[in-house]
Every structure is written in structure tokens, then in C-alpha cells.
Design a protein around this motif. Structure first.
Motif, mmCIF file in Angstrom:
data_model
loop_
_atom_site.group_PDB
_atom_site.id
_atom_site.type_symbol
_atom_site.label_atom_id
_atom_site.label_comp_id
_atom_site.label_asym_id
_atom_site.label_seq_id
_atom_site.Cartn_x
_atom_site.Cartn_y
_atom_site.Cartn_z
ATOM 1 N N ASP A 36 28.871 -25.816 -41.150
ATOM 2 C CA ASP A 36 28.253 -27.117 -41.440
ATOM 3 C C ASP A 36 29.208 -28.045 -42.187
ATOM 4 O O ASP A 36 29.314 -29.230 -41.862
ATOM 5 N N GLN A 66 19.712 -33.808 -43.565
ATOM 6 C CA GLN A 66 19.348 -32.478 -44.040
ATOM 7 C C GLN A 66 19.556 -31.428 -42.964
ATOM 8 O O GLN A 66 19.265 -31.661 -41.791
ATOM 9 N N THR A 67 20.058 -30.281 -43.402
ATOM 10 C CA THR A 67 20.169 -29.097 -42.558
ATOM 11 C C THR A 67 19.694 -27.914 -43.391
ATOM 12 O O THR A 67 19.441 -28.048 -44.591
ATOM 13 N N ARG A 68 19.605 -26.751 -42.794
ATOM 14 C CA ARG A 68 19.256 -25.531 -43.514
ATOM 15 C C ARG A 68 20.520 -24.912 -44.060
ATOM 16 O O ARG A 68 21.525 -24.787 -43.362
ATOM 17 N N SER A 69 20.471 -24.516 -45.327
ATOM 18 C CA SER A 69 21.626 -23.888 -45.960
ATOM 19 C C SER A 69 21.669 -22.398 -45.634
ATOM 20 O O SER A 69 20.725 -21.843 -45.048
ATOM 21 N N ARG A 71 21.230 -20.033 -47.583
ATOM 22 C CA ARG A 71 20.127 -19.364 -48.292
ATOM 23 C C ARG A 71 18.756 -19.770 -47.775
ATOM 24 O O ARG A 71 17.734 -19.351 -48.313
ATOM 25 N N GLY A 72 18.696 -20.661 -46.773
ATOM 26 C CA GLY A 72 17.423 -21.058 -46.191
ATOM 27 C C GLY A 72 16.770 -22.260 -46.839
ATOM 28 O O GLY A 72 15.659 -22.636 -46.468
ATOM 29 N N THR A 73 17.417 -22.871 -47.808
ATOM 30 C CA THR A 73 16.895 -24.081 -48.436
ATOM 31 C C THR A 73 17.481 -25.310 -47.730
ATOM 32 O O THR A 73 18.361 -25.188 -46.877
ATOM 33 N N ASP A 74 17.003 -26.487 -48.092
ATOM 34 C CA ASP A 74 17.547 -27.710 -47.505
ATOM 35 C C ASP A 74 18.907 -28.024 -48.101
ATOM 36 O O ASP A 74 19.088 -27.989 -49.317
ATOM 37 N N ALA A 75 19.858 -28.325 -47.235
ATOM 38 C CA ALA A 75 21.168 -28.824 -47.661
ATOM 39 C C ALA A 75 21.170 -30.309 -47.331
ATOM 40 O O ALA A 75 20.984 -30.692 -46.172
ATOM 41 N N ASP A 95 17.472 -33.049 -57.711
ATOM 42 C CA ASP A 95 18.175 -31.775 -57.847
ATOM 43 C C ASP A 95 18.810 -31.618 -59.228
ATOM 44 O O ASP A 95 19.086 -32.603 -59.910
#
Length: 140
Positions: A36, A66-69, A71-75, A95
Motif C-alpha cells: 500500500d 482509506q484502506t485496510r491496514s 492489522r485490519g483497522t482503517d489506514a 487519532d
């Protein structure tokens, strides 16, 4: 923290509409080789610095993506809606910490990377500077 006398990092986008100032030392500074970050930066890695939210002031409007990081959270990545420059990561005002992309610094000499993230994804042609602490993925 903004009132403390200390090191200041300033920067922004190509056209100058989206700007930031960070005070103090970053909590992390390095290169991220994840897919990413490579795509977002258009390069073999993304050089970054992380600052606590209370150490950072952002001025101007940003466009978020936004994408998925890992760890599964929003990046969340923020760029200038006018010139498209990638400037910072995270939701400003929400944040606890934010990523500043080192390519957006006014003085790039102040960037001192110490770590490399997602080295497992590093393309062979992307040089890995000596002396960095290496992580195959994201450290705990």
C-alpha cells in the motif's frame, strides 16, 4: 506540547495549500515497504515520521483515502485536493498519532530513518539503507 521550545518540522504539499508543523521528536521514523505504501508513494517505499496528535498542527483542507491496514483497522492517507500531494496519515483531530510523509518536509535533511517496516515486501530494486532496525511486517 505545542508551546514547548524544541525541534520543529514543517512541510506540506506541492502547491502549498495543505501545510503542517510538528514539534518535538518523532516517535518513529523510517521506511515502509508494504504494498500500500509503495503504491501510494509511487516508489519502492514510503519514508515516514510519526508524531503524537498534540505535537502536530495541520492547516488547509485534505482529501482522505482509506484502506485496510495490516492489522485490519482503517489506514487513512491525506493528500491535497488541489495538487494531489500525499502529506500525512491518520484522521486529524481523531487519532492519537499521525504519520508525516518525509517527502513533504520543507527541509528533507531533518529526516533520520531508524527502522524499516515490511521488509518482506521490499522490491529488490529498492535499496535498504544500512543501520536501520528491520521488521518483516509491523512491530508489536
Amino acid at each position: 506540547m505545542r508551546d514547548e521550545v524544541g525541534k520543529r518540522f514543517t512541510g506540506g504539499c506541492l502547491c502549498g495549500a495543505l501545510r503542517y508543523e510538528a514539534v518535538g521528536e518523532p516517535s518513529m521514523s523510517g521506511h515502509c515497504y508494504c504494498p500500500d505504501c509503495r503504491r501510494a508513494s509511487g516508489s519502492g517505499f514510503s519514508p515516514f515520521m510519526v508524531f503524537a496528535c498534540d505535537a502536530l498542527t495541520i492547516t488547509g483542507e485534505s482529501r482522505q483515502f482509506q484502506t485496510r491496514s495490516f492489522r485490519g483497522t482503517d489506514a487513512v492517507r491525506n493528500s491535497c485536493p488541489t495538487c494531489g500531494s500525499l502529506v500525512f496519515g491518520g484522521e486529524y483531530g481523531k487519532d492519537d498519532a499521525h504519520t508525516i510523509y518525509a517527502g513533504s518536509l520543507d527541509d528533507p535533511r531533518v529526516f533520520k530513518p531508524t527502522i524499516a517496516l515490511f521488509t518482506r515486501d521490499r522490491p529488490d530494486w529498492a535499496a535498504l539503507p544500512e543501520g536501520l532496525t528491520l521488521f518483516e511486517t509491523m512491530p508489536e
